[in-house]
Design a protein around this motif. Sequence first.
Motif, PDB file in Angstrom:
ATOM      1  N   ILE A 147      11.271  13.043  -2.798  1.00 14.06           N
ATOM      2  CA  ILE A 147      11.641  11.946  -3.681  1.00 14.06           C
ATOM      3  C   ILE A 147      12.258  10.823  -2.856  1.00 14.06           C
ATOM      4  N   ASP A 148      11.718   9.610  -3.022  1.00 13.67           N
ATOM      5  CA  ASP A 148      12.254   8.469  -2.271  1.00 13.67           C
ATOM      6  C   ASP A 148      13.549   7.969  -2.890  1.00 13.67           C
ATOM      7  N   VAL A 204      20.195  11.180  -1.712  1.00 16.39           N
ATOM      8  CA  VAL A 204      19.100  10.553  -2.455  1.00 16.39           C
ATOM      9  C   VAL A 204      19.644   9.301  -3.141  1.00 16.39           C
ATOM     10  N   PRO A 205      19.113   8.105  -2.832  1.00  9.70           N
ATOM     11  CA  PRO A 205      19.602   6.885  -3.483  1.00  9.70           C
ATOM     12  C   PRO A 205      19.326   6.917  -4.988  1.00  9.70           C
ATOM     13  N   VAL A 206      20.248   6.356  -5.771  1.00  4.86           N
ATOM     14  CA  VAL A 206      20.119   6.299  -7.225  1.00  4.86           C
ATOM     15  C   VAL A 206      20.187   4.852  -7.672  1.00  4.86           C
ATOM     16  N   LYS A 262      14.743  -6.350 -12.172  1.00  2.84           N
ATOM     17  CA  LYS A 262      15.200  -7.036 -10.957  1.00  2.84           C
ATOM     18  C   LYS A 262      15.896  -6.062 -10.020  1.00  2.84           C
ATOM     19  N   ARG A 263      16.718  -5.190 -10.577  1.00  2.00           N
ATOM     20  CA  ARG A 263      17.464  -4.218  -9.764  1.00  2.00           C
ATOM     21  C   ARG A 263      16.508  -3.286  -9.021  1.00  2.00           C
ATOM     22  N   ILE A 264      15.498  -2.762  -9.723  1.00  2.00           N
ATOM     23  CA  ILE A 264      14.534  -1.859  -9.088  1.00  2.00           C
ATOM     24  C   ILE A 264      13.748  -2.602  -8.004  1.00  2.00           C
ATOM     25  N   GLN A 265      13.326  -3.846  -8.314  1.00  2.00           N
ATOM     26  CA  GLN A 265      12.559  -4.604  -7.330  1.00  2.00           C
ATOM     27  C   GLN A 265      13.380  -4.876  -6.080  1.00  2.00           C
ATOM     28  N   GLU A 266      14.676  -5.191  -6.268  1.00  2.00           N
ATOM     29  CA  GLU A 266      15.537  -5.410  -5.112  1.00  2.00           C
ATOM     30  C   GLU A 266      15.646  -4.149  -4.266  1.00  2.00           C
ATOM     31  N   PHE A 267      15.707  -3.004  -4.929  1.00  2.00           N
ATOM     32  CA  PHE A 267      15.777  -1.757  -4.161  1.00  2.00           C
ATOM     33  C   PHE A 267      14.470  -1.527  -3.396  1.00  2.00           C
ATOM     34  N   LEU A 268      13.334  -1.811  -4.033  1.00  2.71           N
ATOM     35  CA  LEU A 268      12.059  -1.664  -3.335  1.00  2.71           C
ATOM     36  C   LEU A 268      11.988  -2.600  -2.128  1.00  2.71           C
ATOM     37  N   ASP A 269      12.565  -3.796  -2.287  1.00  2.09           N
ATOM     38  CA  ASP A 269      12.521  -4.778  -1.199  1.00  2.09           C
ATOM     39  C   ASP A 269      13.484  -4.444  -0.066  1.00  2.09           C
ATOM     40  N   TYR A 270      14.702  -4.029  -0.424  1.00  2.12           N
ATOM     41  CA  TYR A 270      15.762  -3.915   0.568  1.00  2.12           C
ATOM     42  C   TYR A 270      16.244  -2.487   0.815  1.00  2.12           C
ATOM     43  N   GLY A 271      15.799  -1.522   0.010  1.00  5.26           N
ATOM     44  CA  GLY A 271      16.230  -0.147   0.197  1.00  5.26           C
ATOM     45  C   GLY A 271      17.713   0.033  -0.056  1.00  5.26           C
ATOM     46  N   LYS A 272      18.328   0.974   0.653  1.00  6.17           N
ATOM     47  CA  LYS A 272      19.743   1.290   0.458  1.00  6.17           C
ATOM     48  C   LYS A 272      20.653   0.109   0.791  1.00  6.17           C
ATOM     49  N   LEU A 273      20.148  -0.870   1.507  1.00  8.06           N
ATOM     50  CA  LEU A 273      20.971  -2.007   1.906  1.00  8.06           C
ATOM     51  C   LEU A 273      21.194  -2.993   0.768  1.00  8.06           C
ATOM     52  N   VAL A 274      20.630  -2.740  -0.395  1.00  6.80           N
ATOM     53  CA  VAL A 274      20.747  -3.686  -1.503  1.00  6.80           C
ATOM     54  C   VAL A 274      22.197  -3.935  -1.883  1.00  6.80           C
ATOM     55  N   ASP A 275      23.089  -2.975  -1.646  1.00  9.65           N
ATOM     56  CA  ASP A 275      24.501  -3.162  -1.977  1.00  9.65           C
ATOM     57  C   ASP A 275      25.273  -3.873  -0.866  1.00  9.65           C
ATOM     58  N   GLU A 276      24.628  -4.145   0.260  1.00  7.83           N
ATOM     59  CA  GLU A 276      25.347  -4.687   1.404  1.00  7.83           C
ATOM     60  C   GLU A 276      24.963  -6.127   1.736  1.00  7.83           C
ATOM     61  N   ILE A 277      23.723  -6.536   1.444  1.00  4.40           N
ATOM     62  CA  ILE A 277      23.262  -7.828   1.939  1.00  4.40           C
ATOM     63  C   ILE A 277      23.429  -8.920   0.894  1.00  4.40           C
ATOM     64  N   PRO A 278      23.553 -10.170   1.331  1.00  2.60           N
ATOM     65  CA  PRO A 278      23.617 -11.281   0.375  1.00  2.60           C
ATOM     66  C   PRO A 278      22.241 -11.516  -0.237  1.00  2.60           C
ATOM     67  N   LEU A 279      22.197 -11.694  -1.547  1.00  2.00           N
ATOM     68  CA  LEU A 279      20.928 -11.906  -2.239  1.00  2.00           C
ATOM     69  C   LEU A 279      20.940 -13.247  -2.951  1.00  2.00           C
ATOM     70  N   ARG A 280      19.785 -13.836  -3.099  1.00  8.17           N
ATOM     71  CA  ARG A 280      19.681 -15.076  -3.851  1.00  8.17           C
ATOM     72  C   ARG A 280      19.844 -14.791  -5.336  1.00  8.17           C
ATOM     73  N   ARG A 337       0.817  -1.214   0.000  1.00  8.99           N
ATOM     74  CA  ARG A 337       0.000   0.000   0.000  1.00  8.99           C
ATOM     75  C   ARG A 337       0.853   1.268   0.000  1.00  8.99           C
ATOM     76  N   MET A 338       2.174   1.102  -0.004  1.00 12.52           N
ATOM     77  CA  MET A 338       3.061   2.257   0.088  1.00 12.52           C
ATOM     78  C   MET A 338       3.579   2.647  -1.289  1.00 12.52           C
ATOM     79  N   LYS A 339       3.233   3.837  -1.753  1.00 12.00           N
ATOM     80  CA  LYS A 339       3.709   4.342  -3.043  1.00 12.00           C
ATOM     81  C   LYS A 339       5.029   5.077  -2.853  1.00 12.00           C
ATOM     82  N   LYS A 340       5.966   4.837  -3.783  1.00 12.21           N
ATOM     83  CA  LYS A 340       7.260   5.500  -3.747  1.00 12.21           C
ATOM     84  C   LYS A 340       7.308   6.589  -4.814  1.00 12.21           C
ATOM     85  N   ASN A 341       7.736   7.791  -4.412  1.00 12.24           N
ATOM     86  CA  ASN A 341       7.926   8.880  -5.374  1.00 12.24           C
ATOM     87  C   ASN A 341       9.306   8.758  -6.003  1.00 12.24           C
TER      88      ASN A 341
END
Length: 642
Positions: free
Chosen positions: A451-452, A465-467, A480-498, A401-405
């Motif tokens: 802007i989110d 501002v994250p890019v 996939k990259r955008i979805q990962e950012f929506l899922d994990y936010g700025k931490l997408v560059d730090e956490i292990p992903l499947r 239900r959360m929209k991102k600008n």
Amino acid sequence: MENNLKPRQREILKLLATATMPVEINILTERFEKSERTIRYDIDGIKQVCAAYDVEIRYKAKHGFYIPAEQKGKCALILAEDQQTTGYSPGEADRQKDFFFYFFVKKRNTGAEQIAGDFYVSRSTLSRMIARFNEQFESEQVCLRPYKTGGYELAGDEMAIRAVATRYLAECFKGSYTAEDWYLLLPDALKQSISLQSIAAISESIKRMNARYNVWITNTAFINLIAYCVIRHIRARVDRSGRPLHGEPEGYAGQLLRELVGQSTPSDRELEYLERVLKENKIVASSCTVNETRLRQCVEAMLQMLDEEGAQYRQSFERDSLRADLYEHLKNALGLFLSKAAWEDENFVVIEEVTNAYPEFYKLACRCGEILNSAFQIRFTSTELCYIAVYLFKNRKEKSRMKKNVLLVCATGKGLSHLLSIRVENVFPTIRVVGQRSPFQLSNMHAEEDIDFVISTIPLHIPNVPVVKISRILSNDDIKRIQEFLDYGKLVDEIPLREQSSASFNAKADPFALKREDVPDVAFNSMIASATIISKLILTLLEYTSKFPQEYQLEKDALLGLIIHMSMAIPRWFQATGQENENDQREYERIAEKHGVVYEIMEKFFELVENSLNVTIVAKERIAFFLYIILKEEISDESHDD
């Protein structure tokens, strides 16, 4: 002849002399951290010095300052004759990086005269640059070794040289996740030594090995590894040390090296280097099997606990997706620990972000850690608990239900950005595109707090501002990259992903409502083939037009008109008789003479289309494309005579 260029003016002149398109004053004010008024004073001073050498600093409205191509060669003389030390700091890091890669790709020592000419500096300035270089890398035992003949060569421990190159290249690659982006971000000196196809092949080799050995790797570690493998590929032409390995290399490192060297025989030195890189990035293949039954019981116990205790934090979760995420993540984490591989050091960036921004999820993750500790007698680190908290955050029910600008940025801020914004909003219902900008307009953006994050088709950095960097066509990797950012936010560059992609689980199945239309009764295979050809032609045309010089960049209407025109012209190409009209041929030759750069780009496009589709595109058809590319009134009436 003495000139009076100040250090900053020298850097501005060098920038203009090496730029391939006009440079807007906004770029200069940001790069040199000075006001527009100061930059204009600097340019006036440069003009006075350049006038003595018959060099002009011109200005093109809405584009910026530039030096005519035929005069750029004289700029080297101006810069070489200036005996002053630049002493300029904002561009020093970039210059040092360019200086390093310049020598990195050389197979033999290079003369001082050639180096000075390539960097537009005098011999005395070059001596100071070399001294600073050797001082900077003294601790890493890397230096520029002088020869009696007057030349210089990059010298030192080979692994130390590769380590410096890898560090620099990983900085360039950070935030990008496709081979196309990595090739685009390569320093110019490296682009001559490796192709896009080679980078793509290296990336696929790493991914295959990761899947085969169930390797747990963070995004940051993957970027470091791909950067090293690119450097290894380039440097292998220079370094021939080491003895050939006997027999087939074993393990993750050995098999990856075998894939990287292809038909060549890997050496023991190369294997040693690669193993060192894997160790430094804590990339370890799991060699221990986890008791899967016990792990599943733990995950179910966590889900039950979350149902009971999540309510006090007003949080509920998508059980199926959370179960899958926790199982895959913990299987890897426990496998590494039980095989005696040490936990990685605490990641304080992740810890601070999660504990401060998502405290309730971290507290629930700590309760999950207690369940794991009871079952496996393992005390999870704070970083590991943060990873669990991130998966809880990803799978919360409220997120839908959360929209991102989002602000969309591309090279021009027009044309493709409008098409991209439509695609992004159709694929991601949770995203609201609030505007499109070119990079030159960003300095005028005053609504960053609304802007989110930013989605950009070019490498970009905006403070606070994250890019998310994507390609211009919104490929599956981009989604996939955008979805990962929506899922994990700025931490997408730090956490292990499947490795597997859940990129578009919330995408609309039919964004343009095709199913609501009556489809004519035609052969379906024929429709697929035709649609595939047209879509590939459009993407190819967009790729070639993006290579136009700045003064030929297309406006939105012109770009759309060009695409529509080509779509309607395709049937005519297949019906062409190949007969040329003399007037058309003359007009086409005139276009070639007056608009040579664009003509050559479009000729390559036409040649590709003709060879691929076995069609003939006559001069009149080709001229029609230029009605959209150059000013319409420049096309003479002769081209319309039939």
